[in-house]
Write a protein that holds these residues in place. Structure first.
Motif, PDB file in Angstrom:
ATOM      1  N   MET A   1       0.735  -1.374  -0.101  1.00 24.36           N
ATOM      2  CA  MET A   1       0.057   0.031  -0.110  1.00 24.36           C
ATOM      3  C   MET A   1       0.774   1.277  -0.076  1.00 24.36           C
ATOM      4  N   LEU A   2       0.622   2.219  -0.849  1.00 25.66           N
ATOM      5  CA  LEU A   2       1.115   3.327  -0.713  1.00 25.66           C
ATOM      6  C   LEU A   2       0.436   4.663  -0.374  1.00 25.66           C
ATOM      7  N   THR A   3       0.920   5.450   0.510  1.00 27.99           N
ATOM      8  CA  THR A   3       0.198   6.525   1.167  1.00 27.99           C
ATOM      9  C   THR A   3       0.947   7.647   1.181  1.00 27.99           C
ATOM     10  N   LEU A   4       0.604   8.748   0.772  1.00 30.58           N
ATOM     11  CA  LEU A   4       1.482  10.065   0.862  1.00 30.58           C
ATOM     12  C   LEU A   4       0.878  11.122   1.632  1.00 30.58           C
ATOM     13  N   GLY A   5       1.734  11.723   2.718  1.00 28.78           N
ATOM     14  CA  GLY A   5       1.342  12.562   3.526  1.00 28.78           C
ATOM     15  C   GLY A   5       1.973  13.904   3.233  1.00 28.78           C
ATOM     16  N   ILE A   6       1.016  14.773   3.492  1.00 25.25           N
ATOM     17  CA  ILE A   6       1.715  16.253   2.948  1.00 25.25           C
ATOM     18  C   ILE A   6       1.373  17.285   3.988  1.00 25.25           C
ATOM     19  N   SER A   7       2.385  18.310   4.229  1.00 25.01           N
ATOM     20  CA  SER A   7       1.918  19.468   5.041  1.00 25.01           C
ATOM     21  C   SER A   7       2.176  20.686   4.404  1.00 25.01           C
ATOM     22  N   GLY A   8       1.958  21.901   4.790  1.00 23.86           N
ATOM     23  CA  GLY A   8       2.091  22.869   4.018  1.00 23.86           C
ATOM     24  C   GLY A   8       0.627  23.594   3.675  1.00 23.86           C
ATOM     25  N   HIS A   9       0.286  24.552   2.819  1.00 23.81           N
ATOM     26  CA  HIS A   9      -1.056  25.201   2.515  1.00 23.81           C
ATOM     27  C   HIS A   9      -1.082  25.110   1.001  1.00 23.81           C
ATOM     28  N   PHE A  10      -2.084  25.961   0.728  1.00 25.40           N
ATOM     29  CA  PHE A  10      -2.690  25.477  -0.749  1.00 25.40           C
ATOM     30  C   PHE A  10      -2.537  26.892  -1.445  1.00 25.40           C
ATOM     31  N   ASP A  11      -1.562  27.622  -1.379  1.00 25.52           N
ATOM     32  CA  ASP A  11      -1.289  28.476  -2.592  1.00 25.52           C
ATOM     33  C   ASP A  11      -2.344  29.678  -2.962  1.00 25.52           C
ATOM     34  N   LEU A  12      -3.300  29.645  -2.083  1.00 29.80           N
ATOM     35  CA  LEU A  12      -4.324  30.575  -2.450  1.00 29.80           C
ATOM     36  C   LEU A  12      -3.937  32.320  -2.524  1.00 29.80           C
TER      37      LEU A  12
END
Length: 658
Positions: A1-12
């Motif tokens: 199983m491959l899962t990707l975690g992310i942090s940061g914001h959304f470039d709004l």
């Protein structure tokens, strides 16, 4: 199983406030193994960036050799409700923008940047402190432990205590936002001339001061209660809570660029003592309450390596684990683990042995081609034994930029993207602070020592810990303090890195060879960057930092690089290209001549005045023509361009590398 975690914001918005959603990163977990992890700052070259981690995501996919559609789920490092509330707040204050919420925004970004149409039910969210907790516990190798998270804030908490047993976490206690130790420390460091992201600098200043000087004032900022509880003195709305007791005695805050006075050093010492007192109050209570003999400590506060050393010396635990990315970048990994668990994949904690989780410099042929492009500016040699050659240079007094293998995940260079030097002469500390880092002389450097020699030089305490990540300040053994003058701090301590042959054989071999030449198997190790940029990631980053500092030689994989011509003369044939955030403007006021200015358009980005001659040259730069195309470069223009390049307002590359 491959899962990707992310942090940061959304470039709004282009200049989202810099301490919001900071430490953008991506982490890819495959069947429980952390296969790739990288911070976005390494790619967009903005320190502690809060932008959407598109570069880090791409790097993780490339390292693993997978395509987006092969990833089973992606998880964000805050819970869904909080992420949507944050966006609702954004909508309320920016009514010109369309209303979109977190799942839709993330899916839109993935589609836009990667043509990745991820199903809605595979965009997941993880409570912030749970993400921190799983990143640490999940890599600790411990079956049972006390897990303590301390940071500025999660959703509604600044600290959370968990009991980990048999692969499960049970929440025991949360500490509220008004109890935030991270925010307390961040607020207070403004008194000594620092701000967000500078906490480690104040930690380095603290040993120069006496905590007793202001102990009574710091004690007015908090009250300890039973059962590991405490309160922090409430602030007046919009007023820093650390101001009022010190204003009463006429304390003068340090201004940027000023030398710290004795008052500032004593303030830093008192602040560090207060942090340690509060953190140990919590940790001691829960250690005794639960009977736990192992600790996983994480969150931004866990990067305070002086506090971590205090935990080791306390004897509360048999073993302590601190993740090398305990800040919010590491929470991306925890989010990936929680996502896999939610999809039915249990996670068995395994020990993280190394942090070399980012992209490499490229294949041997790719590295050779990039260096060849710079051949008009630098001379490239390929010694038969690069380790032996470098060890000889170090023993002869050279300061070396060292780039090899995959980049490290986390804020510390651990031998793959490092500046290294002889740790013995105390003058090397001042020399590197001045010629490379352009920073305050009080700032300490870390020693990297072979595992075989570590206990000879350093008191690692009786508490077991992984010292491979520079997470703990320990005492330098008395007989070796004078002999390790460049890495022994004023209080006789050091933030040590123990290097094992099986985790980083190349760096271990270099330290070993240096030890054979000098009798001291220790090197000074600091991150390979100047004061204006994150740690270098690519070959071009490494060459640029080498050229714009006074590092003596550069090693990239198996190549040794030296300057071919003085830097001012090398400018003529280089191509100037603006960064995506570079702005060139003229500021005009009635009755005055217009003034040229260059700046980087992100929150807290640098700005600089530009002479009329350089402004005209910059305004003509097209990203393809050499600098000397439009006008002869005077010595003053060359000096000004070098200063702007050192501050990374633009890139300069050879024609063949542009």
């Amino acid at each position: 199983m491959l899962t990707l975690g992310i942090s940061g914001h959304f470039d709004l918005v282009p200049a989202l406030y810099h301490n919001y959603a900071h430490d953008a990163a991506a982490c890819l977990v495959a069947d429980g193994e952390l296969v790739a992890a990288a911070e976005e700052e390494r790619f967009n070259r903005i320190k502690k960036t809060n932008r959407f981690p598109a570069g880090a995501i791409r790097a993780c996919l490339d390292v693993a050799g997978v395509r987006p559609h092969e990833v089973d789920a992606i998880s964000y490092y805050f819970d869904h409700r909080f992420a949507d509330l944050a966006l609702a707040n954004h909508h309320a204050v920016t009514p010109t923008q369309p209303i979109r919420y977190a799942r839709e925004v993330i899916r839109g970004l993935l589609c836009d940047r990667f043509a990745w149409d991820l199903p809605e039910d595979r965009v997941l969210f993880t409570p912030h402190h749970l993400a921190h907790a799983w990143s640490s516990y999940g890599r600790s190798g411990m079956s049972d432990a006390l897990v303590v998270v301390m940071d500025g804030r999660g959703e509604l908490a600044s600290g959370t205590v968990y009991r980990a047993e048999g692969g499960e976490l049970t929440e025991l206690r949360t500490y509220s936002i008004p109890q935030s130790l991270g925010i307390l420390y961040q607020d207070a460091i403004g008194q000594v001339g620092y701000g967000f992201g500078d906490e480690y600098k104040v930690m380095g200043l603290a040993p120069y001061g006496d905590p007793a000087t202001y102990r009574s004032l710091f004690r007015r900022l908090y009250t300890l209660h039973d059962d590991g509880d405490y309160t922090l003195t409430p602030s007046i709305p919009d007023i820093n809570p650390t101001l009022w007791p010190f204003e009463d005695i006429g304390f003068r805050p340090r201004r940027a660029g000023e030398e710290p006075t004795g008052q500032h050093k004593d303030f830093a010492a008192g602040l560090q003592e207060a942090l340690e007192t509060l953190a140990m109050h919590v940790i001691t209570h829960w250690a005794r309450r639960t009977g736990a003999t192992r600790l996983c400590f994480t969150g931004g506060v866990a990067h305070n390596s002086s506090l971590n050393g205090r935990i080791l010396r306390s004897g509360l635990f048999e073993e302590v684990f601190v993740h090398p990315s305990s800040h919010d970048a590491g929470a991306a990994e925890g989010a990936a683990i929680v996502a896999a668990r939610s999809l039915g994949r249990p996670h068995t904690p395994t020990r993280l042995r190394g942090a070399s989780l980012g992209p490499s410099l490229g294949t041997a042929d790719e590295v050779e081609r990039r260096l060849a492009a710079w051949s008009g500016v630098v001379a490239v040699e390929r010694p038969a034994d690069i380790v032996a050659t470098t060890a000889q240079l170090l023993a002869g007094g050279a300061v070396v930029g060292w780039a090899a293998g995959r980049s490290e995940f986390g804020p510390r260079a651990l031998g793959n993207r490092s500046i290294i030097a002889d740790p013995r002469p105390a003058a090397n500390r001042d020399r590197i602070n001045a010629m490379v880092k352009k920073r305050e002389g009080f700032r300490p450097f870390a020693p990297a020592v072979t595992a075989e020699a570590a206990n000879t030089y350093f008191d690692l305490t009786d508490t077991a810990a992984d010292h491979g990540f520079m997470s703990f300040v320990v005492r330098v053994r008395e007989p070796h303090r004078a002999g390790l003058g460049a890495v022994t701090h004023v209080d006789g301590t050091a933030r040590v890195q123990v290097v094992h042959e099986d985790t980083n054989p190349r760096f271990h071999a270099l330290i070993t060879r240096f030890g054979a030449l000098t009798g001291t198997p220790v090197l000074l190790n600091t991150s390979f960057n100047n004061n204006a940029e994150p740690i270098v990631q690519t070959v071009d980053d490494a060459v640029t930092t080498f050229l714009t500092t006074e590092i003596d030689v550069l090693v990239v994989e198996n190549s040794l690089i030296r300057r071919r011509t003085p830097l001012p003369e090398a400018l003529d044939d280089l191509i100037l290209e603006f960064r995506p955030d570079t702005r060139l403007v003229k500021d005009w006021r009635p009755g005055t001549e217009p003034e040229g200015e260059i700046y980087l358009a992100y929150s807290a980005g640098p700005r600089a005045k530009v002479s009329a001659e350089v402004f005209e040259l910059l305004s003509k730069a097209d990203g393809t023509s050499p600098l000397n195309t439009w006008t002869p470069l005077t010595p003053a223009m060359r000096a000004e361009l070098i200063t702007l390049w050192q501050r990374r307002f633009f890139t300069l590359t050879p024609k063949d590398a542009a």
